[in-house]
Scaffold this motif. Structure first.
Motif, PDB file in Angstrom:
ATOM      1  N   GLY A 186      12.501   8.591  -1.991  1.00  0.00           N
ATOM      2  CA  GLY A 186      11.623   7.644  -1.327  1.00  0.00           C
ATOM      3  C   GLY A 186      10.659   6.963  -2.274  1.00  0.00           C
ATOM      4  O   GLY A 186      10.468   5.740  -2.214  1.00  0.00           O
ATOM      5  N   ASN A 189      12.454   4.289  -4.491  1.00  0.00           N
ATOM      6  CA  ASN A 189      12.703   3.011  -3.818  1.00  0.00           C
ATOM      7  C   ASN A 189      11.405   2.288  -3.479  1.00  0.00           C
ATOM      8  O   ASN A 189      11.357   1.052  -3.475  1.00  0.00           O
ATOM      9  CB  ASN A 189      13.517   3.251  -2.547  1.00  0.00           C
ATOM     10  N   ALA A 190      10.329   3.043  -3.221  1.00  0.00           N
ATOM     11  CA  ALA A 190       9.050   2.425  -2.889  1.00  0.00           C
ATOM     12  C   ALA A 190       8.485   1.642  -4.068  1.00  0.00           C
ATOM     13  O   ALA A 190       7.999   0.512  -3.910  1.00  0.00           O
ATOM     14  CB  ALA A 190       8.056   3.492  -2.436  1.00  0.00           C
ATOM     15  N   LEU A 193      10.489  -1.556  -4.459  1.00  0.00           N
ATOM     16  CA  LEU A 193      10.121  -2.604  -3.505  1.00  0.00           C
ATOM     17  C   LEU A 193       8.808  -3.275  -3.901  1.00  0.00           C
ATOM     18  O   LEU A 193       8.610  -4.467  -3.646  1.00  0.00           O
ATOM     19  CB  LEU A 193       9.999  -2.010  -2.102  1.00  0.00           C
ATOM     20  N   THR A 194       7.913  -2.528  -4.507  1.00  0.00           N
ATOM     21  CA  THR A 194       6.610  -3.069  -4.908  1.00  0.00           C
ATOM     22  C   THR A 194       6.736  -4.010  -6.098  1.00  0.00           C
ATOM     23  O   THR A 194       5.896  -4.900  -6.291  1.00  0.00           O
ATOM     24  CB  THR A 194       5.645  -1.922  -5.246  1.00  0.00           C
ATOM     25  N   GLU A 300       4.178  -1.202   1.133  1.00  0.00           N
ATOM     26  CA  GLU A 300       5.284  -2.107   0.833  1.00  0.00           C
ATOM     27  C   GLU A 300       6.568  -1.647   1.526  1.00  0.00           C
ATOM     28  O   GLU A 300       7.319  -2.440   2.105  1.00  0.00           O
ATOM     29  CB  GLU A 300       5.508  -2.176  -0.682  1.00  0.00           C
ATOM     30  N   THR A 301       6.821  -0.333   1.481  1.00  0.00           N
ATOM     31  CA  THR A 301       8.037   0.213   2.089  1.00  0.00           C
ATOM     32  C   THR A 301       8.011   0.078   3.603  1.00  0.00           C
ATOM     33  O   THR A 301       8.995  -0.346   4.224  1.00  0.00           O
ATOM     34  CB  THR A 301       8.196   1.693   1.704  1.00  0.00           C
ATOM     35  N   PRO A 323       8.917  -7.670   1.092  1.00  0.00           N
ATOM     36  CA  PRO A 323       7.740  -6.805   1.232  1.00  0.00           C
ATOM     37  C   PRO A 323       6.447  -7.608   1.439  1.00  0.00           C
ATOM     38  O   PRO A 323       6.402  -8.808   1.214  1.00  0.00           O
ATOM     39  CB  PRO A 323       7.716  -6.013  -0.078  1.00  0.00           C
TER      40      PRO A 323
END
Length: 360
Positions: A186, A189-190, A193-194, A300-301, A323
Motif C-alpha cells: 500500500g 503505491n501511495a 500516486l503522489t 492521494e490514495t 489524484p
C-alpha cells in the motif's frame, strides 16, 4: 564496509572507534548520499536527455503540464544508486534488518524500472500490465512480511500498537503477515500516486523517512524504548543509517526535481521508496504512526479510490481530477503552491506522529 574498515583500524588507533556510533554514521550517510546525488545527477540527466528518455504527459491533465513533455524520467534510479551505495558504505552489514530493507528497495525498484522502461523506451503506454505489477509487488511484500514473522523472537515484534496507548492491544500472530503485506504494498503505491508534481513526493518521503529513522533508533535502544514505552526491537537502530541515506539521496534528487523539474522520479523511485518506508514502519511496529505521518500519501490514495468508485457507481466524479493534487491545480492553484502546502501539511503530520512517542 567502512564500518568494518574502522573496526580493523581501531586496533591501531582508538580514534576509529568513533565510527561505531550510530548517530555519527547516520550524519555521514546523509552527507554521503547527498554528495553522490549532486555529483552523479548532472551526468544522469545528460544521459537520459541523450537517449531521449522523456516523460509523456496526459492531454486531459492541467495545461501547465504540457510543457513538461520530454523531461527526463526514471530519475529514481539516481536516488536508489545514492541510497543503496551509501547504505553499503556506512551500515553494519551483519544486521539482518538492513538487508531486508535493502532487498525490498531493490525488488520494488526493479518492478518500477520495468514499468518505466516499457513506457519510455518501448513506447508502450500501458507499461507493465497492472496485474503483473501488482503480482510482483505482492511477491515482494508477502515475502518480506513472512521473513519478518519468522524472525520475530519476542511477542512485542508481532503485537499491534496504537498511538497514545501504553500497551499493545493484542498479538497479531499470523495476521502480522497480512498487515505487513498491505502496509508495504500500500505504501509503495501511495508514494507512486503522489509523484505527480515537481518535488511533491520526494520531500514528504524525506520527512517521513527521517522520522521513521528516529523511531528506529529509539526502538533499537533498550533504554529509550523502555522510557518511551515503545516496542524494543534489537537491531532496528541500524535502520537509522538507511533512513538517513534516504534523506540525503532524496534531498540530492530534489535539487534537480524542484519546480521546474529537470528530471522526474518515475516508478523506479516511487515504488521502491514507498515500500522501504512501509518496511521500516513494520519492523519498528509503528504502522499507525506511519499512517499519520504519511497522511499526504493516504490522502492521494483515498482520492483515487473515491474517484473511481464514484464514477463507476454513479457516473459522476467527486474531484475535477485524481489524484487530488491535480484537483487543486484545476481549481486554479499554481503548481508551486500545491507542492509547498502539501509539504507544510506533511511537516505538521510528522510532528503529530512523533508526539505519540511521548504522549502515552
Amino acid at each position: 564496509m567502512l564500518l568494518l574498515l574502522s573496526e580493523y583500524l581501531s586496533r591501531f588507533s582508538s580514534g576509529f572507534n568513533v565510527f561505531q556510533y550510530l548517530t555519527l554514521r547516520a550524519a555521514l550517510a546523509v552527507l554521503t548520499s547527498l554528495a553522490i546525488s549532486l555529483l552523479v545527477g548532472p551526468y544522469v540527466i545528460k544521459r537520459l536527455n541523450y537517449h531521449q528518455i522523456g516523460q509523456s504527459v496526459r492531454n486531459d491533465g492541467p495545461e501547465s503540464h504540457l510543457s513538461k513533455s520530454g523531461t527526463p524520467t526514471m530519475g529514481g534510479a539516481l536516488i536508489l544508486i545514492s541510497l543503496l551505495l551509501t547504505t553499503l558504505l556506512w551500515s553494519d552489514l551483519a544486521n539482518v534488518y538492513v538487508w531486508i530493507v535493502f532487498a525490498v528497495t531493490l525488488v520494488f525498484g526493479a518492478v518500477g524500472w520495468v514499468d518505466d522502461y516499457r513506457k519510455v523506451i518501448e513506447k508502450d503506454s500501458r507499461g507493465l500490465p497492472a496485474r503483473w505489477k501488482y503480482f510482483w509487488q505482492s511477491v515482494g511484500g508477502l515475502g518480506v512480511a513472512i521473513v519478518l514473522y519468522v524472525l520475530a523472537d519476542d511477542p512485542a515484534h508481532t503485537e499491534f500498537f496504537l498511538p497514545f496507548v501504553k500497551t499493545a492491544l493484542f498479538d497479531l500472530g499470523p495476521w502480522f503477515i497480512v498487515l505487513g503485506y498491505f502496509v508495504i504494498v500500500g505504501s509503495s503505491n501511495a508514494v507512486n500516486l503522489t509523484d505527480g508534481l515537481d518535488g511533491l513526493a520526494i520531500m514528504p518521503t524525506v520527512l517521513v523517512g527521517s522520522a521513521l529513522g528516529l523511531i528506529a533508533y529509539l526502538s533499537g535502544n533498550v533504554n529509550f524504548s523502555n522510557y518511551l514505552l515503545i516496542p524494543y526491537v534489537p537491531g532496528a537502530g541500524e535502520l537509522v543509517v538507511f533512513c538517513a541515506a534516504m534523506a540525503g539521496a532524496g534531498l540530492g534528487f530534489l535539487w534537480f526535481n524542484t519546480y521546474p523539474a529537470q528530471i522526474f522520479m518515475g516508478d523506479v523511485g516511487a515504488l521502491a521508496l514507498g515500500a522501504a518506508l512501509g518496511t521500516v514502519a513494520i519492523i519498528t511496529r509503528h504502522e499507525l504512526v506511519f499512517f499519520i505521518m504519511g497522511g499526504i500519501f493516504v490522502l492521494e490514495t483515498v482520492s483515487v479510490i473515491l474517484q473511481v468508485a464514484s464514477y463507476k457507481m454513479t457516473g459522476r466524479r467527486i474531484f475535477r481530477m485524481a489524484p487530488i493534487h491535480h484537483h487543486f491545480e484545476l481549481k486554479g492553484w499554481p503548481e508551486p503552491r500545491v507542492i509547498v502546502r502539501f509539504w507544510i501539511i506533511t511537516v505538521v503530520l510528522v510532528l503529530i506522529g512523533l508526539s505519540t512517542l511521548k504522549l502515552r
